[in-house]
Design a protein around this motif. Structure first.
Motif, PDB file in Angstrom:
ATOM      1  N   GLU A  70      -7.230  -3.939 -15.529  1.00 12.22           N
ATOM      2  CA  GLU A  70      -7.962  -4.180 -13.782  1.00 12.22           C
ATOM      3  C   GLU A  70      -9.284  -3.959 -12.950  1.00 12.22           C
ATOM      4  N   SER A  71      -9.988  -4.985 -12.548  1.00 15.44           N
ATOM      5  CA  SER A  71     -10.886  -4.405 -11.923  1.00 15.44           C
ATOM      6  C   SER A  71     -11.036  -4.699 -10.447  1.00 15.44           C
ATOM      7  N   TRP A  72     -12.080  -4.505  -9.387  1.00 12.59           N
ATOM      8  CA  TRP A  72     -12.545  -5.017  -8.669  1.00 12.59           C
ATOM      9  C   TRP A  72     -13.530  -4.424  -7.981  1.00 12.59           C
ATOM     10  N   LYS A  73     -14.127  -4.588  -6.872  1.00  8.80           N
ATOM     11  CA  LYS A  73     -15.604  -4.984  -6.149  1.00  8.80           C
ATOM     12  C   LYS A  73     -15.797  -4.271  -4.574  1.00  8.80           C
ATOM     13  N   ASN A  74     -14.745  -3.929  -4.063  1.00 10.73           N
ATOM     14  CA  ASN A  74     -13.829  -3.023  -3.339  1.00 10.73           C
ATOM     15  C   ASN A  74     -13.636  -1.341  -2.753  1.00 10.73           C
ATOM     16  N   GLU A  85     -13.153  -2.689   4.930  1.00  8.51           N
ATOM     17  CA  GLU A  85     -13.168  -2.709   3.344  1.00  8.51           C
ATOM     18  C   GLU A  85     -15.251  -2.489   3.172  1.00  8.51           C
ATOM     19  N   SER A  92     -12.877  -0.172 -12.430  1.00  6.49           N
ATOM     20  CA  SER A  92     -11.591  -0.563 -13.234  1.00  6.49           C
ATOM     21  C   SER A  92     -10.337   0.558 -12.739  1.00  6.49           C
ATOM     22  N   ASP A 171      -4.591  -5.147  -3.714  1.00  3.65           N
ATOM     23  CA  ASP A 171      -6.353  -5.866  -4.679  1.00  3.65           C
ATOM     24  C   ASP A 171      -7.156  -5.110  -4.417  1.00  3.65           C
ATOM     25  N   THR A 172      -7.399  -3.439  -4.067  1.00  9.72           N
ATOM     26  CA  THR A 172      -8.306  -3.042  -4.477  1.00  9.72           C
ATOM     27  C   THR A 172      -8.059  -1.699  -4.166  1.00  9.72           C
ATOM     28  N   TYR A 190      -4.239   2.122  -6.482  1.00 10.64           N
ATOM     29  CA  TYR A 190      -4.453   0.646  -6.710  1.00 10.64           C
ATOM     30  C   TYR A 190      -4.032   0.561  -8.672  1.00 10.64           C
TER      31      TYR A 190
END
Length: 376
Positions: A70-74, A85, A92, A171-172, A190
């Motif tokens: 699972e990946s996120w940017k914030n 945020e 990830s 989500d993050t 997370y």
């Protein structure tokens, strides 16, 4: 060459895979005291930088792991019912057991059959091996047998933490800070799969004592944490996996090898979970050890090269982890700050990120922070 690898965590598995793949003529035996499907904890995280480092050396393994991540940017911080945020902080995650299963398959693909449920009582059982790689974790048998020779030091952070999972999807990578009438709590949470998240709860020693956790059962502690973070969990339960309160252990060894024995991963050093680098460090140790062994003709020279090349890199990251952990030991004080000041304090806590880097990495957050400060 005959190599014994002690420990079937990410570092031990990855070293066994990498060495046997490159040197199929050598004998590699891997011993792990737990069953193949046993693991402590839930998900593990990798920064984008860590994944790129691994991809440069072994794109095939990254390609095997990536579909399960699972990946996120914030990063999201939650305080006093408000959220902020911090953009541009890519991570990830993957379930620890899923990661181990993938690495076990890769080890077997090279012809190595890991020996699970195999408990070593003494290093003497490993006589006859040319090299012993101790990747056997915080309670390493090899390290404990030769603590004086390795120059081992061990200390503990003052905060208490307990590691849960939950079916609540976040989500993050998020941090939620909650003040109660008896103290303050923090949760690191997370997602690591479509339906599961890590949920690590932390508090200082005073809060832990005020709640009487020392006298609480695992179930009672879990119920208290569910109540404290009821709004965050939104009706979801916490999931326990030997989830007991503990203090984070700081392990360091001045000497990384002794005779034909060498340490890697948590057996060698520990880095606080707040910077999410424990698994990364173990895998990078394995890569560095393989490179050193391939560069030098003798084992002694190779182990010396491994330490001299890798130690300064690890020391820098561990120092940052200690600085980060110190911030967490005082997080109830930081919680008194206004939201954006709190977020700025959080993201700069390790000393690795200054304003120049933060403006480049997180332009949206820094614009909001500057506006709040009346800066142009």
């Amino acid at each position: 060459m005959r190599i014994a690898v002690i420990g079937g965590g990410p570092g031990g598995l990855y070293f066994a895979y990498l060495w046997k793949k490159r040197h199929p003529e050598d004998q590699v035996d891997l011993f792990e005291q737990n069953p193949a499907d046993a693991t402590w904890g839930f998900g593990v995280v990798f920064s984008d930088q860590a994944l790129e480092f691994l991809r440069a050396d072994d794109p095939e393994t990254v390609d095997a792991i990536a579909p399960h991540m699972e990946s996120w940017k914030n990063i999201t911080l939650n305080l006093r019912g408000e959220s902020v945020e911090i953009d541009g902080v890519g991570f990830s995650s993957i379930g620890r057991l899923a990661l181990l299963t993938i690495l076990q398959e890769r080890v077997r693909s090279t012809g190595v059959t890991p020996r699970f449920d195999t408990v070593m009582q003494s290093v003497d059982e490993l006589r006859g091996y040319d090299l012993i790689v101790a990747a056997d974790g915080l309670n390493s048998l090899v390290r404990r047998a030769f603590e004086g020779d390795f120059g081992t030091s061990l200390s503990y952070s003052s905060n208490k933490f307990v590691w849960y999972g939950t079916s609540k999807r976040f989500d993050t990578l998020s941090q939620t800070f909650v003040k109660t009438d008896r103290g303050a709590f923090n949760a690191h949470h997370y997602r690591y799969s479509p339906g599961m998240s890590t949920f690590l709860v932390e508090c200082d020693a005073a809060t832990w004592a005020a709640y009487g956790f020392a006298d609480k059962s695992i179930e009672e502690s879990q119920a208290i944490c569910e109540d404290v973070f009821a709004a965050t969990l939104d009706g979801h339960r916490l999931v326990s996996n030997k989830s007991v309160w503990r203090n984070f252990p700081w392990v360091w060894n001045e000497h990384w090898s002794f005779k034909n024995m060498v340490l890697l991963g948590d057996a060698l050093h520990s880095a606080h979970f707040s910077i999410g680098s424990g698994t990364r460090l173990a895998i990078e140790d394995a890569i560095a050890l393989v490179k050193a062994l391939e560069t030098e003709s003798g084992i002694g020279a190779a182990l010396a090269r491994y330490e001299s090349a890798r130690k300064p890199i690890v020391q820098k990251l561990v120092d940052a982890a200690r600085t980060s952990a110190f911030w967490y030991e005082h997080f109830p004080e930081h919680m008194k700050l206004p939201l954006l000041d709190f977020a700025y304090s959080y993201i700069t806590r390790s000393g690795r990120i200054d304003d120049f880097r933060l403006r480049a990495m997180s332009p949206a957050f820094m614009a909001r922070y500057a506006a709040a400060k009346g800066q142009s």
